[in-house]
Each structure stands twice: as structure tokens, then as C-alpha cells.
Design an enzyme around this catalytic site. Sequence first.
Site, short mmCIF file in Angstrom:
data_model
loop_
_atom_site.label_atom_id
_atom_site.label_comp_id
_atom_site.label_asym_id
_atom_site.label_seq_id
_atom_site.Cartn_x
_atom_site.Cartn_y
_atom_site.Cartn_z
N ASP A 205 0.83 -1.20 0.00
CA ASP A 205 0.00 0.00 0.00
C ASP A 205 0.87 1.25 0.00
O ASP A 205 0.70 2.15 -0.83
CB ASP A 205 -0.92 0.00 1.23
N GLY B 247 1.50 6.39 -1.51
CA GLY B 247 1.54 6.57 -0.06
C GLY B 247 0.61 5.62 0.67
O GLY B 247 -0.12 4.83 0.06
N GLU C 157 -5.66 -2.08 -7.58
CA GLU C 157 -4.26 -2.46 -7.41
C GLU C 157 -4.12 -3.96 -7.11
O GLU C 157 -3.04 -4.54 -7.29
CB GLU C 157 -3.62 -1.64 -6.29
N ASN D 216 0.68 -8.02 -7.11
CA ASN D 216 -0.37 -8.34 -6.14
C ASN D 216 -1.30 -9.47 -6.56
O ASN D 216 -1.84 -10.19 -5.71
CB ASN D 216 -1.23 -7.09 -5.87
N HIS E 131 11.02 -10.69 5.86
CA HIS E 131 11.03 -12.04 5.28
C HIS E 131 11.57 -13.08 6.26
O HIS E 131 11.91 -14.18 5.87
CB HIS E 131 11.83 -12.05 3.97
N THR E 132 11.61 -12.73 7.54
CA THR E 132 11.90 -13.69 8.58
C THR E 132 10.68 -14.56 8.88
O THR E 132 10.77 -15.53 9.62
CB THR E 132 12.36 -12.99 9.87
N ASP F 37 11.90 -18.22 5.64
CA ASP F 37 12.95 -18.53 6.63
C ASP F 37 12.77 -19.98 7.04
O ASP F 37 11.87 -20.30 7.82
CB ASP F 37 12.82 -17.60 7.84
N THR G 166 12.93 -20.87 11.30
CA THR G 166 11.84 -20.42 12.19
C THR G 166 10.81 -19.69 11.32
O THR G 166 10.72 -18.46 11.34
CB THR G 166 12.36 -19.50 13.30
N ASP H 188 12.30 -12.99 14.00
CA ASP H 188 13.61 -12.96 14.65
C ASP H 188 14.64 -12.48 13.63
O ASP H 188 14.27 -12.02 12.55
CB ASP H 188 13.96 -14.35 15.22
#
Length: 329
Positions: A67, A72, A88, A94, A193-194, A245, A248, A253
Site C-alpha cells: 500500500d 503513499g 491495485e 499483487n 522475510h523472517t 525462513d 523459524t 527474529d
Amino acid sequence: MCSLTTTFVVAAIFFTTTLYESNAQLTATFYASTCPNVSSIVSNAVQQALQSDSRIGASLIRLHFHDCFVNGCDASILLDDSANIQSEKNAGPNTNSTRGFDVVDNIKTALENSCPGVVSCADLLALAAEASVSLSGGPSWSVLLGRRDSLTANQAGANTSIPSPFEGLSNITSKFSAVGLDTNDLVALSGAHTFGRAQCRTFSNRLYNFSGTGNPDPTLNSSYLSTLQQTCPQNGNGAALANLDPGTPDSFDNSYFTNLQNNRGLLQSDQELFSTNGAATVSIVNSFSSNQSAFFQSFAQSMINMGNISPLTGSNGEIRSDCKKVNGS
């Protein structure tokens, strides 16, 4: 008398200017009198959603990210197609990818039941992102509020402005820079992206035919490559999922950064943060890998920075009663 009049006029101009500036300034206490329980309402709804969908936290933070990078942080990503709006949701980054819109609707219903017509969908996304992170073991922060909702969407902008998993570091850095975010923000926010998943189609080129070479991406750890090839066989289901990841997958983390150091970044855009020779990002990856609290602190600040991208405030935009459509449509 003349000087007194001048002083009064200058003071009046100063007052109206500062009034406008404070109007355009987001604040953590924006709903203190109009919807004092806003944070807990959102957090409770996210917690409930997490019980049946371990991916939803990552999906919600991604909605806020996608978004804010287009016109903005104005909830334009939530608008459905209509006579006047090209959604969108149907833009390349998306379509068949962003998710969690049903949870957004549930949160909005809860907010409307408590505080009808008060809390914007744009602020809902910012609050849901923070709740998603803190409920998954990550940092908490005071979300700045006071955004209003757009009356339109920008599908073309979504196609060009949102960073892609296939892009090189210089392109992605430029896209962050275009919305006022720097290299530290880029590395910190990539750390989201953890947790979460990615579809095979977003990284399978790295497994079989990287940059037209006919070979895998040389920066990919060989045992990780074998694992991913089993998850995503050549010409297999592009919508199959892999953990961003592997260690985990549902915890927030700093292991994402250790993965990069071990050539176990899932997306090209992830691994390039560490594997691009001489890049300013490398030392930041090293810092966040060795110091989780430094990552958490930077991440929280970068989320605030991203949440400050071009909000609609004051009398601009509206407070949508249904996040999917403009009021009165």
C-alpha cells in the site's frame, strides 16, 4: 499601531501554518478520545486470525508495504475494481499473491462496531502490521496514526513502484529511495522475510535457469538448492509455497540475516543484500545477524518511516466504512 497590526498578521500566519503542519503530522494519540481501544481491537483480531492461519501476520504486513509504496499509505490497495477504479489487487506484484483481505474486513467490522466512522483503513493496515510483528515475537512500536483513505487506486503505479523479487539491488534501492527510504530502511524492512511464505514462481528461476544461464544461481547454497528443487520441481506448480525462513518460518527474529550469510536467502532480492560485492547493505546484514536487538530497533523505526509515506490527512480523502470501496459507491 502599525507594528502591532503587523505582529498580529505574522502571528496569525504562523498559527495557521503550524496548525496545517500539525494536521499533516501523524500522531500515536490520534484516536485517544474517539476510539481509545483501537490498538487492542486490531491486535485481538490479528491474534484470532493467527490461530487458524500461521501465514497471516506476514500477509498483513505485506499489504501495508504494498500500500505505502503506491501513492503513499492510503489503503488504495484495498479497493476492488469498480466503474471508476482499476484495482491495485490486479497489478502484477499483487494478483494471485496478496492475501488477508478477509481479515482486514473482519478488523474493520470490529472497529466499526466500537467506533463507527472513525478509524481509517490506512491506519488499520499500519496497526495490523505492528500487531502481526509483535504477536510473532518481534518488536512493538507506537504506531503513528491519522491517515485517511484514498478515493482512488493506482494500478499502473503498483506495477512499476513495488520492488520485485527478480530485481537487482540497485533497482530496489532506487524504488526505496523514490519514497524517501534509505539503505538501512531497505535492509531492515527486508527482514520482514523472517516469516511468511513465497510462491515457487517468485524464485524458481534461481533453481534452474538463473539470468538465462541454464544453471542455478551460483550464490545459492547447494544443499538448500536441493531442498528447494524438491519443493519446486522444474515446470511444477508455480503457486506451491516455500518458507522464506526455513529455520523459524513463523517467528519474527533475526535468523533471516544469518540465512543470507549462509547463502540461504530464498528470493534473489533477499540474497543480493549480502552477495552484491561492495554493497553498503552487506555490513548492515552482518550487524543485524549478530545483534537481534539492533535489528528490532531499526525495523521498528523503518516501519514508522514507511508508514509516513505521503499520508492523506486533514480533510483529504475520507474514512471508508467498507475498506473495499469508496463511500457512497
